[in-house]
Each structure stands twice: as structure tokens, then as C-alpha cells.
Design a protein around this motif. Sequence first.
Motif, PDB file in Angstrom:
ATOM      1  N   UNK A   1     140.885 164.765  59.857  1.00  0.00           N
ATOM      2  CA  UNK A   1     140.095 164.945  60.431  1.00  0.00           C
ATOM      3  C   UNK A   1     138.740 164.074  60.906  1.00  0.00           C
ATOM      4  N   UNK A   2     139.899 163.121  60.053  1.00  0.00           N
ATOM      5  CA  UNK A   2     138.213 161.667  59.963  1.00  0.00           C
ATOM      6  C   UNK A   2     137.589 161.098  61.910  1.00  0.00           C
ATOM      7  N   UNK A   3     136.726 160.871  62.132  1.00  0.00           N
ATOM      8  CA  UNK A   3     136.376 160.148  62.848  1.00  0.00           C
ATOM      9  C   UNK A   3     135.668 158.901  62.975  1.00  0.00           C
ATOM     10  N   UNK A   4     136.691 158.597  62.249  1.00  0.00           N
ATOM     11  CA  UNK A   4     136.556 156.707  61.736  1.00  0.00           C
ATOM     12  C   UNK A   4     136.796 156.177  63.515  1.00  0.00           C
ATOM     13  N   UNK A   5     136.222 154.758  63.127  1.00  0.00           N
ATOM     14  CA  UNK A   5     136.301 153.829  64.406  1.00  0.00           C
ATOM     15  C   UNK A   5     137.612 152.005  63.697  1.00  0.00           C
TER      16      UNK A   5
ATOM     17  N   UNK B   1     139.600 156.454  72.842  1.00  0.00           N
ATOM     18  CA  UNK B   1     139.353 157.444  71.921  1.00  0.00           C
ATOM     19  C   UNK B   1     140.515 158.302  71.706  1.00  0.00           C
ATOM     20  N   UNK B   2     140.807 158.757  70.800  1.00  0.00           N
ATOM     21  CA  UNK B   2     142.177 159.297  70.376  1.00  0.00           C
ATOM     22  C   UNK B   2     141.979 161.005  69.257  1.00  0.00           C
ATOM     23  N   UNK B   3     142.013 161.727  69.214  1.00  0.00           N
ATOM     24  CA  UNK B   3     142.003 162.883  68.467  1.00  0.00           C
ATOM     25  C   UNK B   3     141.999 163.233  67.261  1.00  0.00           C
ATOM     26  N   UNK B   4     141.988 163.710  66.454  1.00  0.00           N
ATOM     27  CA  UNK B   4     142.459 163.324  65.346  1.00  0.00           C
ATOM     28  C   UNK B   4     143.188 164.692  64.289  1.00  0.00           C
ATOM     29  N   UNK B   5     143.599 165.550  64.973  1.00  0.00           N
ATOM     30  CA  UNK B   5     143.746 166.744  63.987  1.00  0.00           C
ATOM     31  C   UNK B   5     144.914 166.646  63.750  1.00  0.00           C
ATOM     32  N   UNK B   6     145.729 168.062  62.828  1.00  0.00           N
ATOM     33  CA  UNK B   6     147.130 167.319  62.636  1.00  0.00           C
ATOM     34  C   UNK B   6     148.119 167.761  63.277  1.00  0.00           C
ATOM     35  N   UNK B   7     147.952 167.740  63.892  1.00  0.00           N
ATOM     36  CA  UNK B   7     149.095 168.151  66.056  1.00  0.00           C
ATOM     37  C   UNK B   7     149.127 167.446  66.891  1.00  0.00           C
ATOM     38  N   UNK B   8     147.741 165.628  66.069  1.00  0.00           N
ATOM     39  CA  UNK B   8     147.998 165.355  67.228  1.00  0.00           C
ATOM     40  C   UNK B   8     148.658 163.606  67.022  1.00  0.00           C
ATOM     41  N   UNK B   9     149.442 163.621  65.525  1.00  0.00           N
ATOM     42  CA  UNK B   9     149.624 162.305  64.812  1.00  0.00           C
ATOM     43  C   UNK B   9     150.625 161.432  65.641  1.00  0.00           C
ATOM     44  N   UNK B  10     151.460 162.315  66.808  1.00  0.00           N
ATOM     45  CA  UNK B  10     152.199 161.735  67.515  1.00  0.00           C
ATOM     46  C   UNK B  10     150.862 161.026  68.660  1.00  0.00           C
ATOM     47  N   UNK B  11     150.383 161.275  69.228  1.00  0.00           N
ATOM     48  CA  UNK B  11     149.471 160.499  69.873  1.00  0.00           C
ATOM     49  C   UNK B  11     149.019 159.845  69.260  1.00  0.00           C
TER      50      UNK B  11
ATOM     51  N   UNK C   1     138.263 161.390  67.096  1.00  0.00           N
ATOM     52  CA  UNK C   1     137.753 162.754  66.890  1.00  0.00           C
ATOM     53  C   UNK C   1     137.746 163.760  66.228  1.00  0.00           C
ATOM     54  N   UNK C   2     136.695 164.474  66.353  1.00  0.00           N
ATOM     55  CA  UNK C   2     137.759 166.281  66.456  1.00  0.00           C
ATOM     56  C   UNK C   2     138.660 166.481  67.680  1.00  0.00           C
TER      57      UNK C   2
ATOM     58  N   UNK D   1     137.748 166.470  71.446  1.00  0.00           N
ATOM     59  CA  UNK D   1     138.122 165.181  72.285  1.00  0.00           C
ATOM     60  C   UNK D   1     138.208 165.548  73.899  1.00  0.00           C
ATOM     61  N   UNK D   2     137.982 166.448  74.218  1.00  0.00           N
ATOM     62  CA  UNK D   2     138.261 166.319  75.904  1.00  0.00           C
ATOM     63  C   UNK D   2     136.977 166.824  76.327  1.00  0.00           C
TER      64      UNK D   2
END
Length: 752
Positions: free
Chosen positions: A494-498, A578-588, A611-612, A616-617
Motif C-alpha cells: 500500500x506504499x504510494x512511492x514514486x 500512475x499505478x495502483x498499489x493494492x495486493x490485487x494489482x501486482x499484474x498491473x 497510489x492506494x 487510484x481511479x
Amino acid sequence: MSHDHRVGSRAVTRSAAFLAAGLLTVPLLTACGEKDAAGRPLAGQDTAPASRGRIADGGTLRWAVDAVPETFNTFQADTDATTSRVAQAVLPSLYRLDANGRPERNADYLESAKVVDREPKQVVVYRLHQQAVWSDGREIGAADFAAQWRALSGRDSAYWTARNAGYDRIQKVERGASDLEVRVTFGRPYADWKSLFSPLYPKQVTGTPDSFNDGARRKLKVTAGPFALQGVDRESGEVTLVRSPRWWGRTAKLQRLVLRAVPRDERLKALLKREVDLAEVDPDQARRISLAGRSGGQALTRGPGAGLTPAAALRSWAVAHGSDEAAADEETDARHRLRAARARYAAQQSALRGYTVRKSLEPASTQLALNGSEGPLADERVRRAVARALHREELAGLVLTPLGLPAEPVGSHLALSGQAAYADGSGALGDEDTEEAEALLADAGWVRGGAVKAGKTGKTGKTGAGGARKARPGRTADDAEGPEDSEDSEGSEDDDGTYIVGEDDKPGVGEAGAPRTGRRPDDDVARRLVRNDRQSARERAQQGGAPGAYAPKGTAAPAGAPDGPVVKDGKELVLRFVLPSGPGSGTLRVVGERISRMLARVGIRTRTTKVPDDSYFTDHVANGQYDLALYSWPATAYPATDARPVYAKPVPAADGSLSIEQNFTRLGTDQVDQLFDQAAATLDEDEAVSLIRKADARIWAMAGSIPLYQRPQLMAARTDLANAGAFGLRTPVYEDMGFLKKPPAPAPPRRP
């Protein structure tokens, strides 16, 4: 936002950008008299089909869903996927989708439906099934059709509706020659008339604004399907459907269908506890379930201690039995913990043996969106350069090949392979070609080797000289200076680093074959995906591609031009990714990283910010706070109606702002709008298909969104569950789902 950030089918805002569409050459597409370009679905259903005679009567199917729906009214703004599932099981759908994703008449409700007049008005006559009744015993008829039309027509603002497309074209609804006949007269022709009245609500729901707005949010008292809504337990997160005694079709095999809210990162735990029978899972969970089935649940080829070599095991034994008592005690404790972990893992794998993974391709496609409202991407040549830098086959293979699914890029914005409107329109933009990408950038003034003025890195801040870098939480990338900011770590999920990816980030091979990217893939899915199917930039460049609109092949920057980022007016070209950081978004995230490296080859740097998921959206994509983003759109059998808001040209709103509807790239043209309008108004199906394909070719040429791949659909299902799983493009048939009959016990041996 659901897994992999699928965008729902309706939205609310608009914005604007200029596009010189007149300069583009689009290939002529026709549908009449030629071989159908729609083809077949890339992957079929995987539902363990079985005849009804093999399925036991009764039982409860527990199906994991994302959430208990806020409303059971699919025409309201906060509807979700579970709302649609309930509606499919308990309400009439006059048409549903077949295995090719095309509408087919639902014979349980309709004996026939035809356009009986075209001039002066379009008239459709519906003849209903003779036994079609609501659960209160009342016949389904014209009163229900008329009430739904009035509620959704948009003429009465007291009805809180999210959409009225098609219903706003109806002039009147009336009873036909009998109670089983309904005549619908349109004020304007409507090609997608089959999309209407599915689902159909009883007049008790749609008859008044109060009943429409509130009456169907928490309950559905009157239904007409193989199942009825028994109740909703929001505390435990369950929606319970029961077999309907009033159903006139094939009796549902299941006695109950329970839709249970289970977060995606907790579904493996729910499967281990046998709390669900059917659940969509992520690739890593699917691999573990498949491994359990292949290994009998016992082999520890993965899990605790799987990487322990014989030499390491021998050293551990030696330390545990050595003369150093403190070291021996510590090693003995570690060995005990490892044995306990192995035992737990083996037990879990045994528990997973009762499930199998059913897989197909979901009726949704993932795209790369380019925000054309401002910055470098407002220049069409830069957008086209981004598109020409992408190797879409590689990106599709990155996601789909490890899953054993067809790794073919999606060729249309408006349909999927197998659907009537599908045709590969990507030729309007061209295949991957780094030389063409560089030529387009040069034509737009972005060239390699230019001098960079101090602090000038485009609108996203300075990059420094270290290639891929990540700002610590709470700090901006502009503040991230010094060696401590080059850590080989990506933080928590859930890190929103850059971090910045540029030409200095040369792909290498690191531990276990993973690329050396200056950061570690943040989940097991990522590590597996990045190993798949690499192809060098040199090999891809040799394949060539279709010429660009502004810079034909041969006008690229001079041979031997220096490597490094492209520069214009002293600024490097850096795009916000910009990309999501959640556990279900590893593929993205893995796909995003590969895209960044493809862009770096032509000198485009990316600043990637995680971003969380919950913001994200809404806070980034919908608000235009991005240059590049990845998300998915659902497929539709009615693109003239449903896809138009996604690609409509932004227009001024009443308050002086710009309305973008669902067009989050903020790019559009009058010509595309006209093609959609013409397709929606023609009753010639071949002509409508031709118009949609032409619109798609022009959308490709705008390079505002680049379809990449059809989303994988991975369903964990009990091995004895039939007619359920990965449905592909087809609408589920709920009455046929059930559990296989148990084979008869063998007869006892006869005594001599």
C-alpha cells in the motif's frame, strides 16, 4: 474499485482536447459481402459442463463476491457486479449473451421479438412466454414495460437513474393483440433495441419515484427468475437466493445460492476453510491450487523450506548437533518451526485438493490510457510515439502465457474477438517500431542529445542521474536526493512511492532470472511474470511496422543519434505514470514497469507513482491527474450505445466546465461521435457493424487509449461443481448450476 481496476459501464464527467483527425489516413473497413472479421473468442468457457441428469437436486453454492451490493437496482449509479449477478438470477432478461458475446433471445421469457415496422416509426413487438409470471402470480406484461420506460426515459427528474440510453428514444409502450404481446414504438430509430428491458423490473419497483429510488435498494419483494431473493445479511456479508417455486422454466438444481463477500486477498483462506465453493482468484492463488491438484497436496516443491539445498540441510543438522549449545538450541528451534510450517503447508495443500482452477478470458480488456488534455501528450505525435514504442504482443504474453491462456493483443476498443463488431483496427496506428517512435518525437521537437537546463525535466520534477529512483513515503521525488534514496526496495503493497524509469535503466538479469530494475518486484506474481517471454529491443526493431501518420518510415532521427532521454526546449520528456498499489494489482504494476522500459528505449522517461486502490481511479484517472494509467473496460454487445460515452468528444457543460462523460483520456472528434450516432440509428445490422469498425479505426488513430490484452478469468471451483466457473463471454445459466451426483457405492462382495 474492483480487482485490476475495471471501470464500470457508466460515469459522470467530461473534459476537452484538440485532435487533428483530418491529417490521419484510416483504412476502409466494410462488413458486407466479405469474410466476417469478428472471428471466434480467444478462449472458450471453462465451466465443467454436465447434463442436468448428472446433477444432484438441492445443495447450496457459496460464491465469493467483492461486496454486498448497495442496491439491487441495476439502473442506479452505485450498482456493482454483484447487483448484476443477483439481477441475472432473479429477474427477466429478454436477451442474454451467448458464447461469442452476442445477444440471443431468452426463450424462457420471449417467444419472439421483431421489428415489425421501420417507417414512419420503428415498432418492436414482443411476444412473451405464455407462463411468464412474477413471483406474486401476476402476468408479466405491458404495464411492467411501460413503467420501466417512464422511469428510465429521463423525462422525470424525480427518478434517480444512472442511464437512460435507448429508453429516451421510445415514444410509447402499449398492450398488443393480447396480454402476452407488448408493442414498443420508437420516436427515433434505435439499433440496440435488444439491450432494453434486460433486466426487467416489476411495475411495483419502477412505477413511482419513491419505489424506484428506495424500494429496490435493500430488497426485491417481487421477482421472476429461477431464484428469488430471500434476504441480505450485511453484518456477515451474505446475499441469499433460494429456488423460486413460481419459476416456469427448468427447475433450478441448487436449493440455495449464497453470494458471500470475501476480499480478494482473503479468498485463499476462505477456500482452505471450505467457506466458499466458487471464487475468482489471482494468478498466484491459482498456481497454488493447481499445484495441490498435481502433487496430491503433499509434495513441498514450494512453500516453507522448498529452496533448502542438501548442503544447507546438512549444515543445519551439524549445527543442531554441535558442541555450541546456544547455536544448537537456536538451530533446533528453527528446525522445529520449519517442520511445523511444512506440516501446515502440506495440510493446506491437501485441503486445496478439493478445488480446481477453471480459466478463460474475461469480457473485459486492459488498456493503457494517455491523458491528452495537457502536457506533452496533448501533441498527437507524442501519443503516437508512445503507442509505436509498445510491443503489445510482449505485454499480452507477459500476463497470459504463464497462465496457459491465448496471448493475443486486443485489436479493438469497442468489441472482443467473437463479437459481431470486432475487427482488428490497430493498423490505423501501426505496430511497434522504435524508429517510427523516434521520428514522431523528432517531428514534435523532442530529440536525443539536447541540453537539459537545470531543473528542467518536464512538468513532473527533476530526475537526477540515477535512473530508477523512488521517493520515500512522505517525500516528493523532488526532495529525494542523496544515496539513501536509491534503495533496492519498493516498500509495502500500500506504499504510494514514486520512482523514475529512464534510459539509464538497462535491463539486466538478476537473481532467479528477474530483471535488474533498481527495485524488487513486490509479490510472487510479479516475480513470475517478469521471467516470461523476453525479446530484445534489437530483435523487435528488426520486425518493423506500419508507417506513422506524420513521419513515414525513413524519416527517423539520424543513425547514430545519442542514447538518453529526448529533450525539447531544455526539458526532458517525463510522463506521470500512475499505478495502483493494492495486493490485487501486482499484474498491473509489472505491466507498467515493462511499458516504462519500452518507452525508455525511445527516450521517454516515466515517473511512476503508486497510489492506494481506493483513490487510484477517483482521485487520479477520473480527475485527469495522470499522463499514463492502466485500467480495464468491460466488453459490451451494444457498443453504439455503451461505448459512446467512453470516446465522446468533450463538450462544455452548463456550469462552464468541460463534461467528459466517461472519456478519461479527454480526447475525441466530431467524426467519431457521428459514427456512433449513425450506428445507433441504423436498423441494418451489417451497416451498424461497419460503422462501429470505422469508429474504432479512428479511435486507434487518435492514440488516446491502447488496448493491450483481454483480462484473465481464473475461478477456483469445487471439483464436483458443474456448469459454473470461468464463463468467458457468456451470461451464466443459473438454473443449470449444481453439484454432481455421487457415484453409487460399490455392492458388497457376495459370500461364497
